[in-house]
Design a protein around this motif. Structure first.
Motif, PDB file in Angstrom:
ATOM      1  N   LEU A   1      32.723  44.989  33.427  1.00 11.29           N
ATOM      2  CA  LEU A   1      33.198  45.827  34.532  1.00 11.29           C
ATOM      3  C   LEU A   1      33.944  47.069  34.059  1.00 11.29           C
ATOM      4  N   THR A   2      34.069  47.255  32.762  1.00 12.81           N
ATOM      5  CA  THR A   2      34.822  48.404  32.270  1.00 12.81           C
ATOM      6  C   THR A   2      34.073  49.702  32.530  1.00 12.81           C
TER       7      THR A   2
ATOM      8  N   GLU B   1      25.636  49.933  48.364  1.00 14.15           N
ATOM      9  CA  GLU B   1      25.035  49.129  49.427  1.00 14.15           C
ATOM     10  C   GLU B   1      26.098  48.424  50.276  1.00 14.15           C
ATOM     11  N   GLY B   2      27.363  48.624  49.935  1.00 15.07           N
ATOM     12  CA  GLY B   2      28.452  47.991  50.674  1.00 15.07           C
ATOM     13  C   GLY B   2      28.879  46.653  50.106  1.00 15.07           C
ATOM     14  N   ILE B   3      28.408  46.319  48.937  1.00 15.48           N
ATOM     15  CA  ILE B   3      28.772  45.059  48.286  1.00 15.48           C
ATOM     16  C   ILE B   3      30.025  45.301  47.459  1.00 15.48           C
ATOM     17  N   LYS B   4      31.018  44.470  47.684  1.00 15.63           N
ATOM     18  CA  LYS B   4      32.303  44.614  47.005  1.00 15.63           C
ATOM     19  C   LYS B   4      32.261  43.864  45.669  1.00 15.63           C
ATOM     20  N   VAL B   5      32.683  44.516  44.602  1.00 21.65           N
ATOM     21  CA  VAL B   5      32.750  43.899  43.279  1.00 21.65           C
ATOM     22  C   VAL B   5      34.219  43.636  42.973  1.00 21.65           C
ATOM     23  N   ILE B   6      34.505  42.388  42.623  1.00 17.66           N
ATOM     24  CA  ILE B   6      35.888  41.932  42.452  1.00 17.66           C
ATOM     25  C   ILE B   6      36.070  41.354  41.050  1.00 17.66           C
ATOM     26  N   ALA B   7      37.148  41.752  40.388  1.00 13.58           N
ATOM     27  CA  ALA B   7      37.492  41.232  39.063  1.00 13.58           C
ATOM     28  C   ALA B   7      38.670  40.270  39.174  1.00 13.58           C
ATOM     29  N   CYS B   8      38.651  39.253  38.351  1.00  9.33           N
ATOM     30  CA  CYS B   8      39.743  38.278  38.276  1.00  9.33           C
ATOM     31  C   CYS B   8      40.849  38.831  37.382  1.00  9.33           C
ATOM     32  N   GLY B   9      42.055  38.921  37.930  1.00  6.65           N
ATOM     33  CA  GLY B   9      43.191  39.419  37.174  1.00  6.65           C
ATOM     34  C   GLY B   9      43.536  38.564  35.969  1.00  6.65           C
ATOM     35  N   ARG B  10      43.432  37.250  36.105  1.00  2.00           N
ATOM     36  CA  ARG B  10      43.715  36.361  34.970  1.00  2.00           C
ATOM     37  C   ARG B  10      42.731  36.581  33.833  1.00  2.00           C
ATOM     38  N   SER B  11      41.465  36.764  34.202  1.00  2.00           N
ATOM     39  CA  SER B  11      40.449  37.002  33.174  1.00  2.00           C
ATOM     40  C   SER B  11      40.665  38.346  32.489  1.00  2.00           C
TER      41      SER B  11
ATOM     42  N   LYS C   1      43.518  39.708  31.905  1.00  2.00           N
ATOM     43  CA  LYS C   1      44.596  39.483  30.935  1.00  2.00           C
ATOM     44  C   LYS C   1      44.083  38.750  29.708  1.00  2.00           C
ATOM     45  N   SER C   2      43.291  37.713  29.915  1.00  2.00           N
ATOM     46  CA  SER C   2      42.810  36.934  28.768  1.00  2.00           C
ATOM     47  C   SER C   2      41.840  37.734  27.899  1.00  2.00           C
ATOM     48  N   GLU C   3      41.182  38.742  28.475  1.00  2.00           N
ATOM     49  CA  GLU C   3      40.282  39.613  27.714  1.00  2.00           C
ATOM     50  C   GLU C   3      40.992  40.891  27.246  1.00  2.00           C
ATOM     51  N   HIS C   4      42.303  40.948  27.454  1.00  2.00           N
ATOM     52  CA  HIS C   4      43.140  42.078  27.026  1.00  2.00           C
ATOM     53  C   HIS C   4      42.689  43.401  27.651  1.00  2.00           C
ATOM     54  N   LEU C   5      42.405  43.337  28.955  1.00  2.00           N
ATOM     55  CA  LEU C   5      42.016  44.518  29.718  1.00  2.00           C
ATOM     56  C   LEU C   5      43.034  44.800  30.804  1.00  2.00           C
ATOM     57  N   LYS C   6      43.116  46.064  31.204  1.00  2.00           N
ATOM     58  CA  LYS C   6      43.987  46.463  32.303  1.00  2.00           C
ATOM     59  C   LYS C   6      43.122  46.926  33.474  1.00  2.00           C
ATOM     60  N   ASP C   7      43.713  46.951  34.652  1.00  2.00           N
ATOM     61  CA  ASP C   7      43.006  47.446  35.845  1.00  2.00           C
ATOM     62  C   ASP C   7      42.449  48.847  35.596  1.00  2.00           C
ATOM     63  N   SER C   8      43.193  49.653  34.866  1.00  2.00           N
ATOM     64  CA  SER C   8      42.775  51.038  34.611  1.00  2.00           C
ATOM     65  C   SER C   8      41.559  51.127  33.685  1.00  2.00           C
ATOM     66  N   ASP C   9      41.196  50.037  33.020  1.00  2.00           N
ATOM     67  CA  ASP C   9      40.009  50.014  32.156  1.00  2.00           C
ATOM     68  C   ASP C   9      38.719  49.841  32.949  1.00  2.00           C
ATOM     69  N   LEU C  10      38.853  49.486  34.216  1.00  2.00           N
ATOM     70  CA  LEU C  10      37.681  49.129  35.015  1.00  2.00           C
ATOM     71  C   LEU C  10      36.952  50.349  35.560  1.00  2.00           C
ATOM     72  N   ALA C  11      35.664  50.147  35.854  1.00  2.00           N
ATOM     73  CA  ALA C  11      34.858  51.165  36.519  1.00  2.00           C
ATOM     74  C   ALA C  11      35.472  51.441  37.897  1.00  2.00           C
ATOM     75  N   PRO C  12      35.144  52.576  38.494  1.00  2.00           N
ATOM     76  CA  PRO C  12      35.716  52.911  39.803  1.00  2.00           C
ATOM     77  C   PRO C  12      35.372  51.888  40.886  1.00  2.00           C
ATOM     78  N   ASN C  13      36.296  51.737  41.807  1.00  2.00           N
ATOM     79  CA  ASN C  13      36.131  50.919  43.019  1.00  2.00           C
ATOM     80  C   ASN C  13      35.973  49.423  42.773  1.00  2.00           C
ATOM     81  N   ILE C  14      36.457  48.941  41.630  1.00  2.00           N
ATOM     82  CA  ILE C  14      36.491  47.503  41.384  1.00  2.00           C
ATOM     83  C   ILE C  14      37.818  46.991  41.930  1.00  2.00           C
ATOM     84  N   THR C  15      37.750  45.977  42.778  1.00  2.00           N
ATOM     85  CA  THR C  15      38.956  45.357  43.322  1.00  2.00           C
ATOM     86  C   THR C  15      39.409  44.262  42.364  1.00  2.00           C
TER      87      THR C  15
END
Length: 136
Positions: free
Chosen positions: A72-73, A88-98, A100-114
């Motif tokens: 999702l980065t 298409e209106g499909i929401k893509v959601i990332a797990c916050g715990r995952s 953290k465990s993958e050493h990623l921040k919200d700001s590393d994600l592609a646009p519009n990922i919840t």
């Protein structure tokens, strides 16, 4: 007697046609994406997209957790497919715990990922709300 049977068959056949609808069987569909590779991730996105073509009134969410959150980065090869399903209106959601465990921040994600605190709990809550759950 044949006329009565014919009338009954005709009645039940028409009543099914009158009451049938191609709307959603529930408010939404939540698709889990937590496989070990990009193929599993793509399968979940494509499945949600294909289902959305048929169940046009249903809401769709793809919940990504586990190692798949790396896909999702913003620099992932999967960004074009992510953007396609989002358009298409499909929401893509990332797990916050995952994340953290993958050493990623919200700001590393592609646009519009919840981001939700816990992806699996989000799925459980959606099921409690009557959403259908799919694990491709």
């Amino acid at each position: 007697m044949k006329k009565v049977i014919f009338a009954l068959l005709l009645f039940f056949g028409l009543s099914n046609a009158l009451f049938a609808h191609d709307g959603p069987v529930s408010e939404g569909v939540v698709v889990q994406a937590n496989g070990n590779d990009a193929a599993d991730f793509k399968r979940a996105l494509i499945l949600a997209s294909n289902m959305h073509e048929v169940l046009t009134k249903a809401k769709f969410e793809i919940v990504v957790y586990g190692p798949s959150v790396k896909l999702l980065t913003a620099f992932s090869n999967e960004v074009p497919l992510i953007q396609k399903v989002q358009s298409e209106g499909i929401k893509v959601i990332a797990c916050g715990r995952s994340l953290k465990s993958e050493h990623l921040k919200d700001s590393d994600l592609a646009p519009n990922i919840t981001v939700v605190p816990f992806g699996a709990v989000h799925i459980v809550n959606r099921q409690k709300q009557g959403w259908q759950y799919i694990k491709p």
